[in-house]
Design a protein around this motif. Structure first.
Motif, PDB file in Angstrom:
ATOM      1  N   ILE A  29       0.810  -1.221   0.000  1.00  0.00           N
ATOM      2  CA  ILE A  29       0.000   0.000   0.000  1.00  0.00           C
ATOM      3  C   ILE A  29       0.842   1.268   0.000  1.00  0.00           C
ATOM      4  N   LEU A  30       2.086   1.186   0.426  1.00  0.00           N
ATOM      5  CA  LEU A  30       2.960   2.350   0.390  1.00  0.00           C
ATOM      6  C   LEU A  30       4.093   2.067  -0.587  1.00  0.00           C
ATOM      7  N   PRO A  31       3.918   2.496  -1.838  1.00  0.00           N
ATOM      8  CA  PRO A  31       4.921   2.165  -2.852  1.00  0.00           C
ATOM      9  C   PRO A  31       6.228   2.920  -2.632  1.00  0.00           C
ATOM     10  N   GLY A  32       7.214   2.579  -3.414  1.00  0.00           N
ATOM     11  CA  GLY A  32       8.493   3.260  -3.342  1.00  0.00           C
ATOM     12  C   GLY A  32       9.572   2.443  -2.666  1.00  0.00           C
ATOM     13  N   LEU A  33       9.278   1.188  -2.363  1.00  0.00           N
ATOM     14  CA  LEU A  33      10.277   0.331  -1.736  1.00  0.00           C
ATOM     15  C   LEU A  33      10.964  -0.522  -2.792  1.00  0.00           C
ATOM     16  N   THR A  34      12.240  -0.767  -2.588  1.00  0.00           N
ATOM     17  CA  THR A  34      12.931  -1.740  -3.418  1.00  0.00           C
ATOM     18  C   THR A  34      12.521  -3.129  -2.932  1.00  0.00           C
ATOM     19  N   VAL A  35      12.870  -4.142  -3.689  1.00  0.00           N
ATOM     20  CA  VAL A  35      12.549  -5.513  -3.284  1.00  0.00           C
ATOM     21  C   VAL A  35      13.236  -5.829  -1.959  1.00  0.00           C
ATOM     22  N   ARG A  36      14.474  -5.416  -1.807  1.00  0.00           N
ATOM     23  CA  ARG A  36      15.211  -5.660  -0.557  1.00  0.00           C
ATOM     24  C   ARG A  36      14.530  -4.978   0.625  1.00  0.00           C
ATOM     25  N   GLN A  37      14.118  -3.729   0.443  1.00  0.00           N
ATOM     26  CA  GLN A  37      13.439  -3.006   1.525  1.00  0.00           C
ATOM     27  C   GLN A  37      12.114  -3.676   1.883  1.00  0.00           C
ATOM     28  N   ALA A  38      11.394  -4.166   0.890  1.00  0.00           N
ATOM     29  CA  ALA A  38      10.118  -4.845   1.153  1.00  0.00           C
ATOM     30  C   ALA A  38      10.338  -6.129   1.939  1.00  0.00           C
ATOM     31  N   ILE A  39      11.389  -6.876   1.592  1.00  0.00           N
ATOM     32  CA  ILE A  39      11.691  -8.117   2.311  1.00  0.00           C
ATOM     33  C   ILE A  39      12.078  -7.821   3.746  1.00  0.00           C
ATOM     34  N   VAL A  40      12.943  -6.829   3.939  1.00  0.00           N
ATOM     35  CA  VAL A  40      13.355  -6.448   5.298  1.00  0.00           C
ATOM     36  C   VAL A  40      12.153  -5.952   6.092  1.00  0.00           C
ATOM     37  N   SER A  41      11.268  -5.213   5.441  1.00  0.00           N
ATOM     38  CA  SER A  41      10.065  -4.725   6.097  1.00  0.00           C
ATOM     39  C   SER A  41       9.203  -5.883   6.585  1.00  0.00           C
ATOM     40  N   CYS A  42       9.045  -6.888   5.767  1.00  0.00           N
ATOM     41  CA  CYS A  42       8.256  -8.062   6.159  1.00  0.00           C
ATOM     42  C   CYS A  42       8.914  -8.812   7.311  1.00  0.00           C
ATOM     43  N   ILE A  43      10.228  -8.939   7.285  1.00  0.00           N
ATOM     44  CA  ILE A  43      10.943  -9.627   8.361  1.00  0.00           C
ATOM     45  C   ILE A  43      10.801  -8.865   9.674  1.00  0.00           C
ATOM     46  N   ILE A  44      10.940  -7.547   9.627  1.00  0.00           N
ATOM     47  CA  ILE A  44      10.777  -6.723  10.834  1.00  0.00           C
ATOM     48  C   ILE A  44       9.374  -6.909  11.405  1.00  0.00           C
ATOM     49  N   GLY A  45       8.365  -6.858  10.547  1.00  0.00           N
ATOM     50  CA  GLY A  45       6.993  -7.035  11.004  1.00  0.00           C
ATOM     51  C   GLY A  45       6.757  -8.405  11.610  1.00  0.00           C
ATOM     52  N   ALA A  46       7.305  -9.428  10.971  1.00  0.00           N
ATOM     53  CA  ALA A  46       7.103 -10.796  11.461  1.00  0.00           C
ATOM     54  C   ALA A  46       7.761 -11.007  12.820  1.00  0.00           C
ATOM     55  N   LEU A  47       9.013 -10.584  12.966  1.00  0.00           N
ATOM     56  CA  LEU A  47       9.715 -10.784  14.241  1.00  0.00           C
ATOM     57  C   LEU A  47       9.116  -9.932  15.363  1.00  0.00           C
ATOM     58  N   THR A  48       8.779  -8.705  15.056  1.00  0.00           N
ATOM     59  CA  THR A  48       8.181  -7.845  16.077  1.00  0.00           C
ATOM     60  C   THR A  48       6.850  -8.415  16.549  1.00  0.00           C
TER      61      THR A  48
END
Length: 103
Positions: A29-48
């Motif tokens: 929903i918030l565009p402008g992320l690279t694939v790497r940033q999107a993956i890191v974002s998902c990992i941060i959300g999952a672990l938190t």
């Protein structure tokens, strides 16, 4: 059958999946992320979500259920990424122009 995440990492797989879903929604929903940033974002959300959901559900004043745990995990995962992104943006602004706001 025991949950491997819970036995190894001390977190529930359902909370991790809910946080991962929050990260995925955030990256969509918030565009402008690279694939790497999107993956890191998902990992941060999952672990938190994996580590904070049990604490949040414990203080829930009503009867806890799988649905409530999933909702908490999703919300925690989504907001964790937004908070992290805000901190990173503030650090980059500070790096580029180190001054206090209003001065």
């Amino acid at each position: 059958m025991s949950d491997p995440f819970q036995s190894i990492l001390g977190i529930k797989a359902s909370s991790v999946l809910a946080g991962l879903a929050g990260g995925l929604v955030r990256s969509l929903i918030l565009p402008g992320l690279t694939v790497r940033q999107a993956i890191v974002s998902c990992i941060i959300g999952a672990l938190t979500a994996g580590y904070l959901t049990p604490a949040a559900v414990e203080y829930w004043p009503f009867e806890a259920s799988q649905g409530i745990e999933g909702a908490f995990g999703y919300a925690i995962g989504l907001s964790a990424m937004l908070i992290c992104e805000g901190v990173i943006r503030a650090a980059r602004r500070w790096r580029d122009d180190p001054k206090f706001p209003g001065k």
